[in-house]
Motif scaffolding. Sequence first.
Motif, PDB file in Angstrom:
ATOM      1  N   LYS A  89      38.228  47.363  38.329  1.00  0.00           N
ATOM      2  CA  LYS A  89      36.901  47.907  39.531  1.00  0.00           C
ATOM      3  C   LYS A  89      36.961  48.198  40.766  1.00  0.00           C
ATOM      4  CE  LYS A  89      33.475  43.890  38.252  1.00  0.00           C
ATOM      5  NZ  LYS A  89      31.949  44.758  38.366  1.00  0.00           N
ATOM      6  N   ASP A 114      40.788  46.766  43.605  1.00  0.00           N
ATOM      7  CA  ASP A 114      40.502  45.097  41.608  1.00  0.00           C
ATOM      8  C   ASP A 114      41.032  43.970  42.097  1.00  0.00           C
ATOM      9  OD1 ASP A 114      39.982  45.851  38.664  1.00  0.00           O
ATOM     10  OD2 ASP A 114      41.979  44.534  39.045  1.00  0.00           O
ATOM     11  N   GLY A 354      31.887  49.426  36.267  1.00  0.00           N
ATOM     12  CA  GLY A 354      32.951  48.919  35.987  1.00  0.00           C
ATOM     13  C   GLY A 354      33.704  50.009  34.924  1.00  0.00           C
TER      14      GLY A 354
END
Length: 497
Positions: A89, A114, A354
């Motif tokens: 992410k 992330d 993603g």
Amino acid sequence: MASSDRSSSPRPVPGSYGLPVIGAVRDRLDFYYFQGQDKYFESRVERYGSTVVRINVPPGPFMARDPRVVALLDAKSFPVLFDVTKVEKKDLFTGTYMPSTSLTGGYRVCSYLDPSEPTHAKVKQLLFSLLQSRRDAVVPAFRSNFSALFSTVESQLAQQGGKAEFNKLNDATSFDFIGEAYLGVRPSTTELGSGGPTKAAKWLLWQLHPLVTLGLPMIIEEPLLHTFHLPSFLISGDYKALYNYFSTAASQSQSRVLDTAQSLGLSREEACHNLLFATTFNSYGGLKVLFPGLLAGVANAGQKLHSRLANEIRAAVADAGGKVTLAAVEKMELVKSVVWESLRLDPPVKFQYGHAKTDLQIESHDGALFQVNKGEMLFGYQPCATKDARVFGPTAKEFVGDRFLGEKGKKLLKYVYWSNGRETENPSVDNKQCPGKNFVVLVGRLFLVELFLRYDTFTAEVGTELLGARLSSQESRKLPPALAPRKIYRAHPAAKP
């Protein structure tokens, strides 16, 4: 969901990106002007006979790192986007482009981190601590601010020929409420004055302009909003004013949130920029969408649902001695179902992204396995997943207020994805689910409580012209008109029951 233990062989993902640059520009025009978001994705599903397809997503050339994605457009394939063991992410909050960090004090804030990055856990834990420490302040802050909102709406209706600007009032009220609930200080009582919502809206636009349309002619919007980044220096003064409010309020005795940040290993400056982002972008930006959408959905649902809501709310409050308490709100099962239904149909954040961490096999509703390679961008358009007829049946695109009641309704909750995770799961420092998930559902319920403690029923037509709204209440009051962005409603005097 992702799967890797199927006997059938995975097949390539269908779809087309078209010619370089030209294909992405053409798709962007379809997305914004010729088809619109829903039709854009639905037409690709129909064209390729698959709910997992290769397409381009905005903003496309010049602004995006790469507009090419694998789109997951059903309820079964979509949740792989929540699995941080399978997708990364990093820098993907707004998708295929990332706004300049000059808009966030030079920091990559939590939404762009992330979970594997150490700062992510520190910031998210800070937000959890803030929400927990201010839990008891939410109900009184909400009632104080939104009671005043409805009183102002009623005054405007009386003075302006049955018209009131709900959105403008909601923006100002939501901004004050969030500041008071989180930090104990209403922004409007500080140096920000009444200008806070305007400064916040400009700052939000500077980050999201590649993904929005303002209703201007295409020949103006395309070069202005969708081709180049707006220069951040134009709003540096607005951001500084917002930062000063947060820095001062967060240091005061009612929250001490910056002290907590230091104990977690964050500098006060980095924590304050993250707090500003989470409060203004995530919370305030979400309420700007949630409350008008909730009000419009309930209005269109009709008097039968209104009566059930009013009865449930008033009975629970009466049982609590006439007070609106967290315990009383928890007893309101229909109210909670209505909020979930609104979030299902109109999620505040519609896109999820993603990067595949490894080669993946993704399964669609049809049982087909699709091969996705490591590093490819996965994209989910949430309304396609949360309006999936294979899950929600023939009423998938309709507002059904009691959809989530009973055992059958509870089984559907795992398909409500608005928080960047399943509604049946909880945010943690290890995932990307919204830390304010439960807060949002609570304030949605409080909005309905405030509404139906005042009114028995109302009607409103959503449109771009002045339209009618009618209220019938025990006290013969006028209705605060529902208002969606850039839409105005006219209310008429209430009829006595």
